[in-house]
Design an enzyme around this catalytic site. Structure first.
Site, PDB file in Angstrom:
ATOM      1  N   LYS A  70       0.573  -1.052  -0.028  1.00  0.00           N
ATOM      2  CA  LYS A  70      -0.250   0.088  -0.168  1.00  0.00           C
ATOM      3  C   LYS A  70       0.694   1.235  -0.201  1.00  0.00           C
ATOM      4  CE  LYS A  70      -4.328  -1.760   2.109  1.00  0.00           C
ATOM      5  NZ  LYS A  70      -5.197  -1.693   3.301  1.00  0.00           N
ATOM      6  N   ASN A 129      -4.824   1.990  -2.172  1.00  0.00           N
ATOM      7  CA  ASN A 129      -5.514   0.774  -1.968  1.00  0.00           C
ATOM      8  C   ASN A 129      -6.189   0.322  -3.062  1.00  0.00           C
ATOM      9  OD1 ASN A 129      -7.925   1.917  -1.431  1.00  0.00           O
ATOM     10  ND2 ASN A 129      -8.572   0.264  -0.209  1.00  0.00           N
ATOM     11  N   ASP A 147      -9.934   2.944   1.574  1.00  0.00           N
ATOM     12  CA  ASP A 147     -10.195   2.440   3.055  1.00  0.00           C
ATOM     13  C   ASP A 147     -10.901   3.627   4.025  1.00  0.00           C
ATOM     14  OD1 ASP A 147      -9.267  -0.169   2.993  1.00  0.00           O
ATOM     15  OD2 ASP A 147      -7.069   0.839   3.375  1.00  0.00           O
ATOM     16  N   GLY A 194      -3.340   2.403  18.252  1.00  0.00           N
ATOM     17  CA  GLY A 194      -2.542   2.034  17.273  1.00  0.00           C
ATOM     18  C   GLY A 194      -2.228   3.045  16.368  1.00  0.00           C
ATOM     19  N   LEU A 254     -11.354  -2.725  13.864  1.00  0.00           N
ATOM     20  CA  LEU A 254     -11.157  -3.171  12.248  1.00  0.00           C
ATOM     21  C   LEU A 254     -11.018  -4.689  12.026  1.00  0.00           C
ATOM     22  CD1 LEU A 254      -8.622  -0.372  10.772  1.00  0.00           C
ATOM     23  CD2 LEU A 254     -11.103  -0.189  11.793  1.00  0.00           C
ATOM     24  N   GLY A 291     -14.851  -5.272  11.656  1.00  0.00           N
ATOM     25  CA  GLY A 291     -14.401  -4.573  10.327  1.00  0.00           C
ATOM     26  C   GLY A 291     -15.056  -5.300   9.150  1.00  0.00           C
TER      27      GLY A 291
HETATM   28  P1  NAP Z   1       0.165  -2.031  10.882  1.00  0.00           P
HETATM   29  O1  NAP Z   1       0.513  -1.052  10.022  1.00  0.00           O
HETATM   30  O2  NAP Z   1       1.300  -3.275  11.264  1.00  0.00           O
HETATM   31  O3  NAP Z   1      -0.084  -1.234  12.183  1.00  0.00           O
HETATM   32  C1  NAP Z   1      -0.493  -1.969  13.282  1.00  0.00           C
HETATM   33  C2  NAP Z   1      -0.462  -1.003  14.612  1.00  0.00           C
HETATM   34  O4  NAP Z   1      -0.836  -1.753  15.866  1.00  0.00           O
HETATM   35  C3  NAP Z   1       0.920  -0.433  14.858  1.00  0.00           C
HETATM   36  O5  NAP Z   1       0.807   0.866  15.464  1.00  0.00           O
HETATM   37  C4  NAP Z   1       1.511  -1.446  15.900  1.00  0.00           C
HETATM   38  O6  NAP Z   1       2.408  -0.722  16.774  1.00  0.00           O
HETATM   39  C5  NAP Z   1       0.399  -1.900  16.649  1.00  0.00           C
HETATM   40  N1  NAP Z   1       0.458  -3.177  17.462  1.00  0.00           N
HETATM   41  C6  NAP Z   1       0.763  -4.270  16.986  1.00  0.00           C
HETATM   42  N2  NAP Z   1       0.792  -5.126  17.747  1.00  0.00           N
HETATM   43  C7  NAP Z   1       0.640  -4.560  18.924  1.00  0.00           C
HETATM   44  C8  NAP Z   1       0.586  -5.082  20.284  1.00  0.00           C
HETATM   45  N3  NAP Z   1       0.742  -6.339  20.661  1.00  0.00           N
HETATM   46  N4  NAP Z   1       0.446  -3.964  21.212  1.00  0.00           N
HETATM   47  C9  NAP Z   1       0.155  -2.717  20.880  1.00  0.00           C
HETATM   48  N5  NAP Z   1       0.141  -2.383  19.507  1.00  0.00           N
HETATM   49  C10 NAP Z   1       0.443  -3.252  18.862  1.00  0.00           C
HETATM   50  O7  NAP Z   1      -1.276  -2.783  10.721  1.00  0.00           O
HETATM   51  P2  NAP Z   1      -2.620  -2.447   9.676  1.00  0.00           P
HETATM   52  O8  NAP Z   1      -2.456  -2.669   8.277  1.00  0.00           O
HETATM   53  O9  NAP Z   1      -2.751  -0.932  10.386  1.00  0.00           O
HETATM   54  O10 NAP Z   1      -3.653  -3.368  10.022  1.00  0.00           O
HETATM   55  C11 NAP Z   1      -4.074  -3.314  11.648  1.00  0.00           C
HETATM   56  C12 NAP Z   1      -5.227  -4.229  11.707  1.00  0.00           C
HETATM   57  O11 NAP Z   1      -6.542  -3.568  11.168  1.00  0.00           O
HETATM   58  C13 NAP Z   1      -5.082  -5.541  11.232  1.00  0.00           C
HETATM   59  O12 NAP Z   1      -5.754  -6.602  12.191  1.00  0.00           O
HETATM   60  C14 NAP Z   1      -6.006  -5.759  10.028  1.00  0.00           C
HETATM   61  O13 NAP Z   1      -6.392  -6.841   9.580  1.00  0.00           O
HETATM   62  C15 NAP Z   1      -7.131  -4.483  10.360  1.00  0.00           C
HETATM   63  N6  NAP Z   1      -7.611  -4.126   8.944  1.00  0.00           N
HETATM   64  C16 NAP Z   1      -8.952  -4.217   8.647  1.00  0.00           C
HETATM   65  C17 NAP Z   1      -9.376  -3.466   7.505  1.00  0.00           C
HETATM   66  C18 NAP Z   1     -10.948  -3.641   7.129  1.00  0.00           C
HETATM   67  O14 NAP Z   1     -11.203  -3.481   6.100  1.00  0.00           O
HETATM   68  N7  NAP Z   1     -11.587  -4.241   8.204  1.00  0.00           N
HETATM   69  C19 NAP Z   1      -8.602  -2.699   6.565  1.00  0.00           C
HETATM   70  C20 NAP Z   1      -7.097  -2.592   7.083  1.00  0.00           C
HETATM   71  C21 NAP Z   1      -6.607  -3.135   8.346  1.00  0.00           C
HETATM   72  P3  NAP Z   1       3.851  -0.469  16.218  1.00  0.00           P
HETATM   73  O15 NAP Z   1       3.743   0.980  15.419  1.00  0.00           O
HETATM   74  O16 NAP Z   1       4.576  -0.060  17.709  1.00  0.00           O
HETATM   75  O17 NAP Z   1       4.494  -1.426  15.812  1.00  0.00           O
END
Ligand code: NAP
Length: 303
Positions: free
Chosen positions: A72, A93, A109, A131, A244, A267
């Protein structure tokens, strides 16, 4: 899916991996319902193959593409043009063919995230985003449109929070002239966080905590809540919880919220609505059979 013939056009998804994606199922169900002779295919693509893949797909008269993890961000400089909001959050996206060749990058998104919030007036209300990764940027851009008075971004690392605030130009002059308050908070700043949670109207979880097979050590059902267990008792019962994640449905956090009588959103609707928004861009048609997409997604998830 209808019969594929010599006139069938291609649309698809570029990412790595893509084999668990629901997008082919929901898009093809919608295309069939709309009587459009296109086929949506998930195309696994390594980063080094992105540029040639984009050129080839354009040469093949591909009608549109979705972009997913991990491309992305890296797709942005490969686009002939990127619209303002996608540029600001640094994530594309959806691609549509550009009139001068190549692709135009957009981000649906944001629209997908906002769709289930539209029935409420959010002006001057408060929100907390847990997050500060990729999807948190789209969530923030969406919440900005709702004219909330206060948005708090909660992260586990100071560096990630600062990067988030910098990327979204929250320290810029235009931001300082606005009336809104936007704060980054570390998740272990308990007292400040509790104060925010006491008054917030909306909490959005953008971390993978609570997701099935997230690989997180805390993903045993009773522990898999963002920010742990105890802190949530500070919310008032009118707070809306928005996660989400869509597997499992509900997540342990949303399940807890429901048991407290709170309103919750998962989500799945965001996934469907971002897909519908992409289809609108590709087909130029406003009416998209969202119910068909939703049913298909639920069937695939067996819920
Ligand atoms: P990402 O870019 O990896 O961001 C994840 C965030 O969560 C980061 O800020 C990370 O912190 C934090 N994090 C991860 N593990 C953690 C933990 N154990 N404790 C505290 N913070 C934690 O991922 P993303 O693309 O944003 O996706 C995140 C979630 O959203 C996923 O579950 C994904 O499936 C979902 N999502 C859903 C949709 C939908 O259409 N429904 C769309 C997009 C995403 P750090 O910055 O410190 O690493």
């Amino acid at each position: 899916m209808g019969m594929i013939n010599g006139k069938t056009k291609l649309v698809g998804l570029l990412g790595q991996p893509v084999n668990h994606s629901l997008s082919p199922a929901i898009h093809n169900a919608a295309l069939q319902e709309m009587g459009i002779n296109w086929c949506y295919v998930a195309l696994p693509c390594k980063k080094e193959n992105l540029q040639p893949a984009l050129k080839t797909l354009r040469d093949f008269d591909c009608k549109g593409l979705n972009i997913t993890i991990p491309h992305k961000n890296s797709i942005v400089p490969l686009c002939a043009e990127v619209n303002l909001i996608a540029k600001r959050i640094g994530a594309v996206n959806t691609l549509i063919p550009h009139q001068n060749g190549g692709w135009k990058g957009l981000n649906t998104d944001i629209e997908g995230f906002l769709a289930p919030l539209k029935t409420t007036d959010w002006e001057d209300k408060e929100a907390v985003i847990i997050g500060c990764g990729g999807s948190a940027r789209a969530v923030f851009a969406g919440l900005e449109k709702l004219k909330l008075s206060k948005i708090t971004i909660v992260g586990r690392k100071e560096s990630s929070i600062n990067q988030f605030l910098t990327d979204l130009e929250i320290f810029s002059d235009s931001f300082l002239t606005s009336k809104r308050s936007i704060t980054g908070l570390l998740q272990d700043e308990d007292l400040a966080l509790i104060e925010r949670l006491k008054t917030t109207n909306l909490v959005v979880n953008t971390t993978p905590i609570g997701m099935q097979s997230s690989g997180d050590k805390r993903s045993s059902p009773e522990l898999a809540m963002p920010l742990g267990q105890e802190i949530w008792s500070n919310l008032h019962s009118n707070t809306l919880l928005y996660d989400l994640i869509y597997t499992p449905r509900p997540t342990p956090w949303l399940n807890w919220g429901r048991n407290q009588g709170m309103k919750t959103i998962d989500g799945l609707e965001m996934l469907i609505q971002q897909g519908a928004a992409s289809l609108r861009l590709w087909t130029g048609k406003h009416e998209i059979p969202i119910d068909v997409m939703r049913e298909k997604a639920k069937n695939c998830l067996k819920i």
